[in-house]
Design a protein around this motif. Structure first.
Motif, mmCIF file in Angstrom:
data_model
loop_
_atom_site.group_PDB
_atom_site.id
_atom_site.type_symbol
_atom_site.label_atom_id
_atom_site.label_comp_id
_atom_site.label_asym_id
_atom_site.label_seq_id
_atom_site.Cartn_x
_atom_site.Cartn_y
_atom_site.Cartn_z
ATOM 1 N N GLU A 122 0.985 -1.525 0.421
ATOM 2 C CA GLU A 122 -0.192 0.232 0.145
ATOM 3 C C GLU A 122 0.630 0.948 -0.069
ATOM 4 N N ARG B 101 -9.443 8.720 -5.938
ATOM 5 C CA ARG B 101 -10.209 7.734 -6.449
ATOM 6 C C ARG B 101 -9.149 6.307 -6.498
ATOM 7 N N SER C 235 -4.831 5.625 -1.876
ATOM 8 C CA SER C 235 -5.047 3.725 -1.177
ATOM 9 C C SER C 235 -5.483 4.218 -0.094
ATOM 10 N N ALA C 236 -5.985 3.372 0.697
ATOM 11 C CA ALA C 236 -6.594 3.965 2.601
ATOM 12 C C ALA C 236 -6.017 4.284 3.115
ATOM 13 N N ARG D 52 -13.517 3.379 3.008
ATOM 14 C CA ARG D 52 -12.393 2.537 2.686
ATOM 15 C C ARG D 52 -11.778 2.390 4.191
ATOM 16 N N ARG E 61 -11.038 0.441 8.230
ATOM 17 C CA ARG E 61 -9.892 0.102 8.664
ATOM 18 C C ARG E 61 -9.741 0.223 10.367
ATOM 19 N N HIS F 210 -21.195 3.572 -0.726
ATOM 20 C CA HIS F 210 -19.987 2.468 -0.755
ATOM 21 C C HIS F 210 -20.508 1.869 0.273
ATOM 22 N N ASP G 76 -22.037 -1.249 -0.497
ATOM 23 C CA ASP G 76 -20.878 -2.693 -0.806
ATOM 24 C C ASP G 76 -20.100 -2.896 0.482
ATOM 25 N N LEU G 77 -20.839 -2.744 1.870
ATOM 26 C CA LEU G 77 -19.622 -3.547 2.542
ATOM 27 C C LEU G 77 -21.257 -4.555 3.211
ATOM 28 N N GLU H 180 -17.718 -5.762 8.281
ATOM 29 C CA GLU H 180 -16.958 -4.668 7.476
ATOM 30 C C GLU H 180 -18.187 -3.424 8.692
#
Length: 251
Positions: free
Chosen positions: A26, A70, A73-74, A103, A107, A131, A134-135, A139
């Motif tokens: 990452e 976009r 990385s997270a 995202r 975490r 989003h 989407d989890l 999550e």
């Protein structure tokens, strides 16, 4: 008016996450693409006063902000949050609004580091609430836990870029939100044919939930936002403060 900010090498080293918090491979925050920072005021329609500022990155010329963020990385976006958190400290006594995408918020390793900071007066905006659908179940649990940790550290949580259809959806998810922001596109596209309601969010509170109309450019749009039930406004009608970064040279 553009002022100067001088992020020190010590500050930049301090916001770099340990490798133990990163996923293998990452990438860290690419500082070379950041030219500065701006602060857009949020105006209370009740008092007419500035109640907070949203702090946003100024990117190098020619870089598409949507594409840039976009592709980050997270981990790099968590570092950007920490950078804005520390650079904005002392620039205002009002609330400071900073963005984090879903995202990052799912975490645990990233949120634990963020929550080690004093987040009093900070509003964390869920940058991409679309989003949330989407989890997976695990999550979703991580998200709720991390949002509650942010609250414990002193922060508030808003949802950003919420469409009218998403207001009920978010309310039903029982997230600890104290406000929602409607994007300029949604505000302008719905202004003629939709009356915004002020949904009850969870947990219920004696204080009113904030509903912010973004992208207000004219006094007429401001008046329409007030008539539609928005509590706050944000946009070009109220000038932003801008700072350009002057980085130290590495020895």
């Amino acid at each position: 008016m553009c002022e100067l900010l001088y992020p020190s090498n010590e500050l930049l080293s301090g916001i770099r996450l340990p490798e133990s918090a990163m996923i293998a491979g990452e990438e860290h925050l690419a500082l070379r693409f950041l030219e500065g920072m701006k602060a857009e005021p949020l105006i209370s329609f009740h008092s007419g006063q500035i109640t907070g500022y949203e702090f946003l990155s100024q990117l190098s010329a020619g870089i598409c902000s949507e594409t840039f963020f976009r592709q980050q990385s997270a981990g790099s976006l968590a570092e950007l949050f920490l950078l804005q958190l520390r650079l904005s400290s002392g620039l205002t006594t009002k609330k400071r609004f900073l963005n984090l995408p879903v995202r990052v918020l799912v975490r645990r390793s990233l949120c634990e580091i963020i929550c080690r900071n004093n987040l009093n007066g900070i509003v964390v905006e869920i940058q991409d609430p679309e989003h949330l659908t989407d989890l997976c179940s695990e999550e979703q649990d991580y998200l709720r836990q991390n949002l509650n940790h942010l609250l414990f550290a002193g922060a508030e949580v808003y949802a950003d870029d919420v469409s009218p259809a998403w207001m009920k959806t978010l309310s039903g998810r029982k997230l600890p939100l104290s406000g929602m922001k409607v994007s300029r596109q949604q505000f302008l596209s719905q202004i003629d044919n939709y009356t915004f309601s002020h949904p009850r969010l969870h947990p219920s509170s004696d204080s009113a939930t904030c509903l912010v109309a973004e992208g207000i450019e004219t006094p007429e749009q401001c008046m329409l936002a007030i008539m539609l039930g928005f509590t706050h406004g944000q946009g070009w009608l109220w000038p932003a403060n801008v700072w350009r970064f002057v980085l130290e040279r590495s020895s």
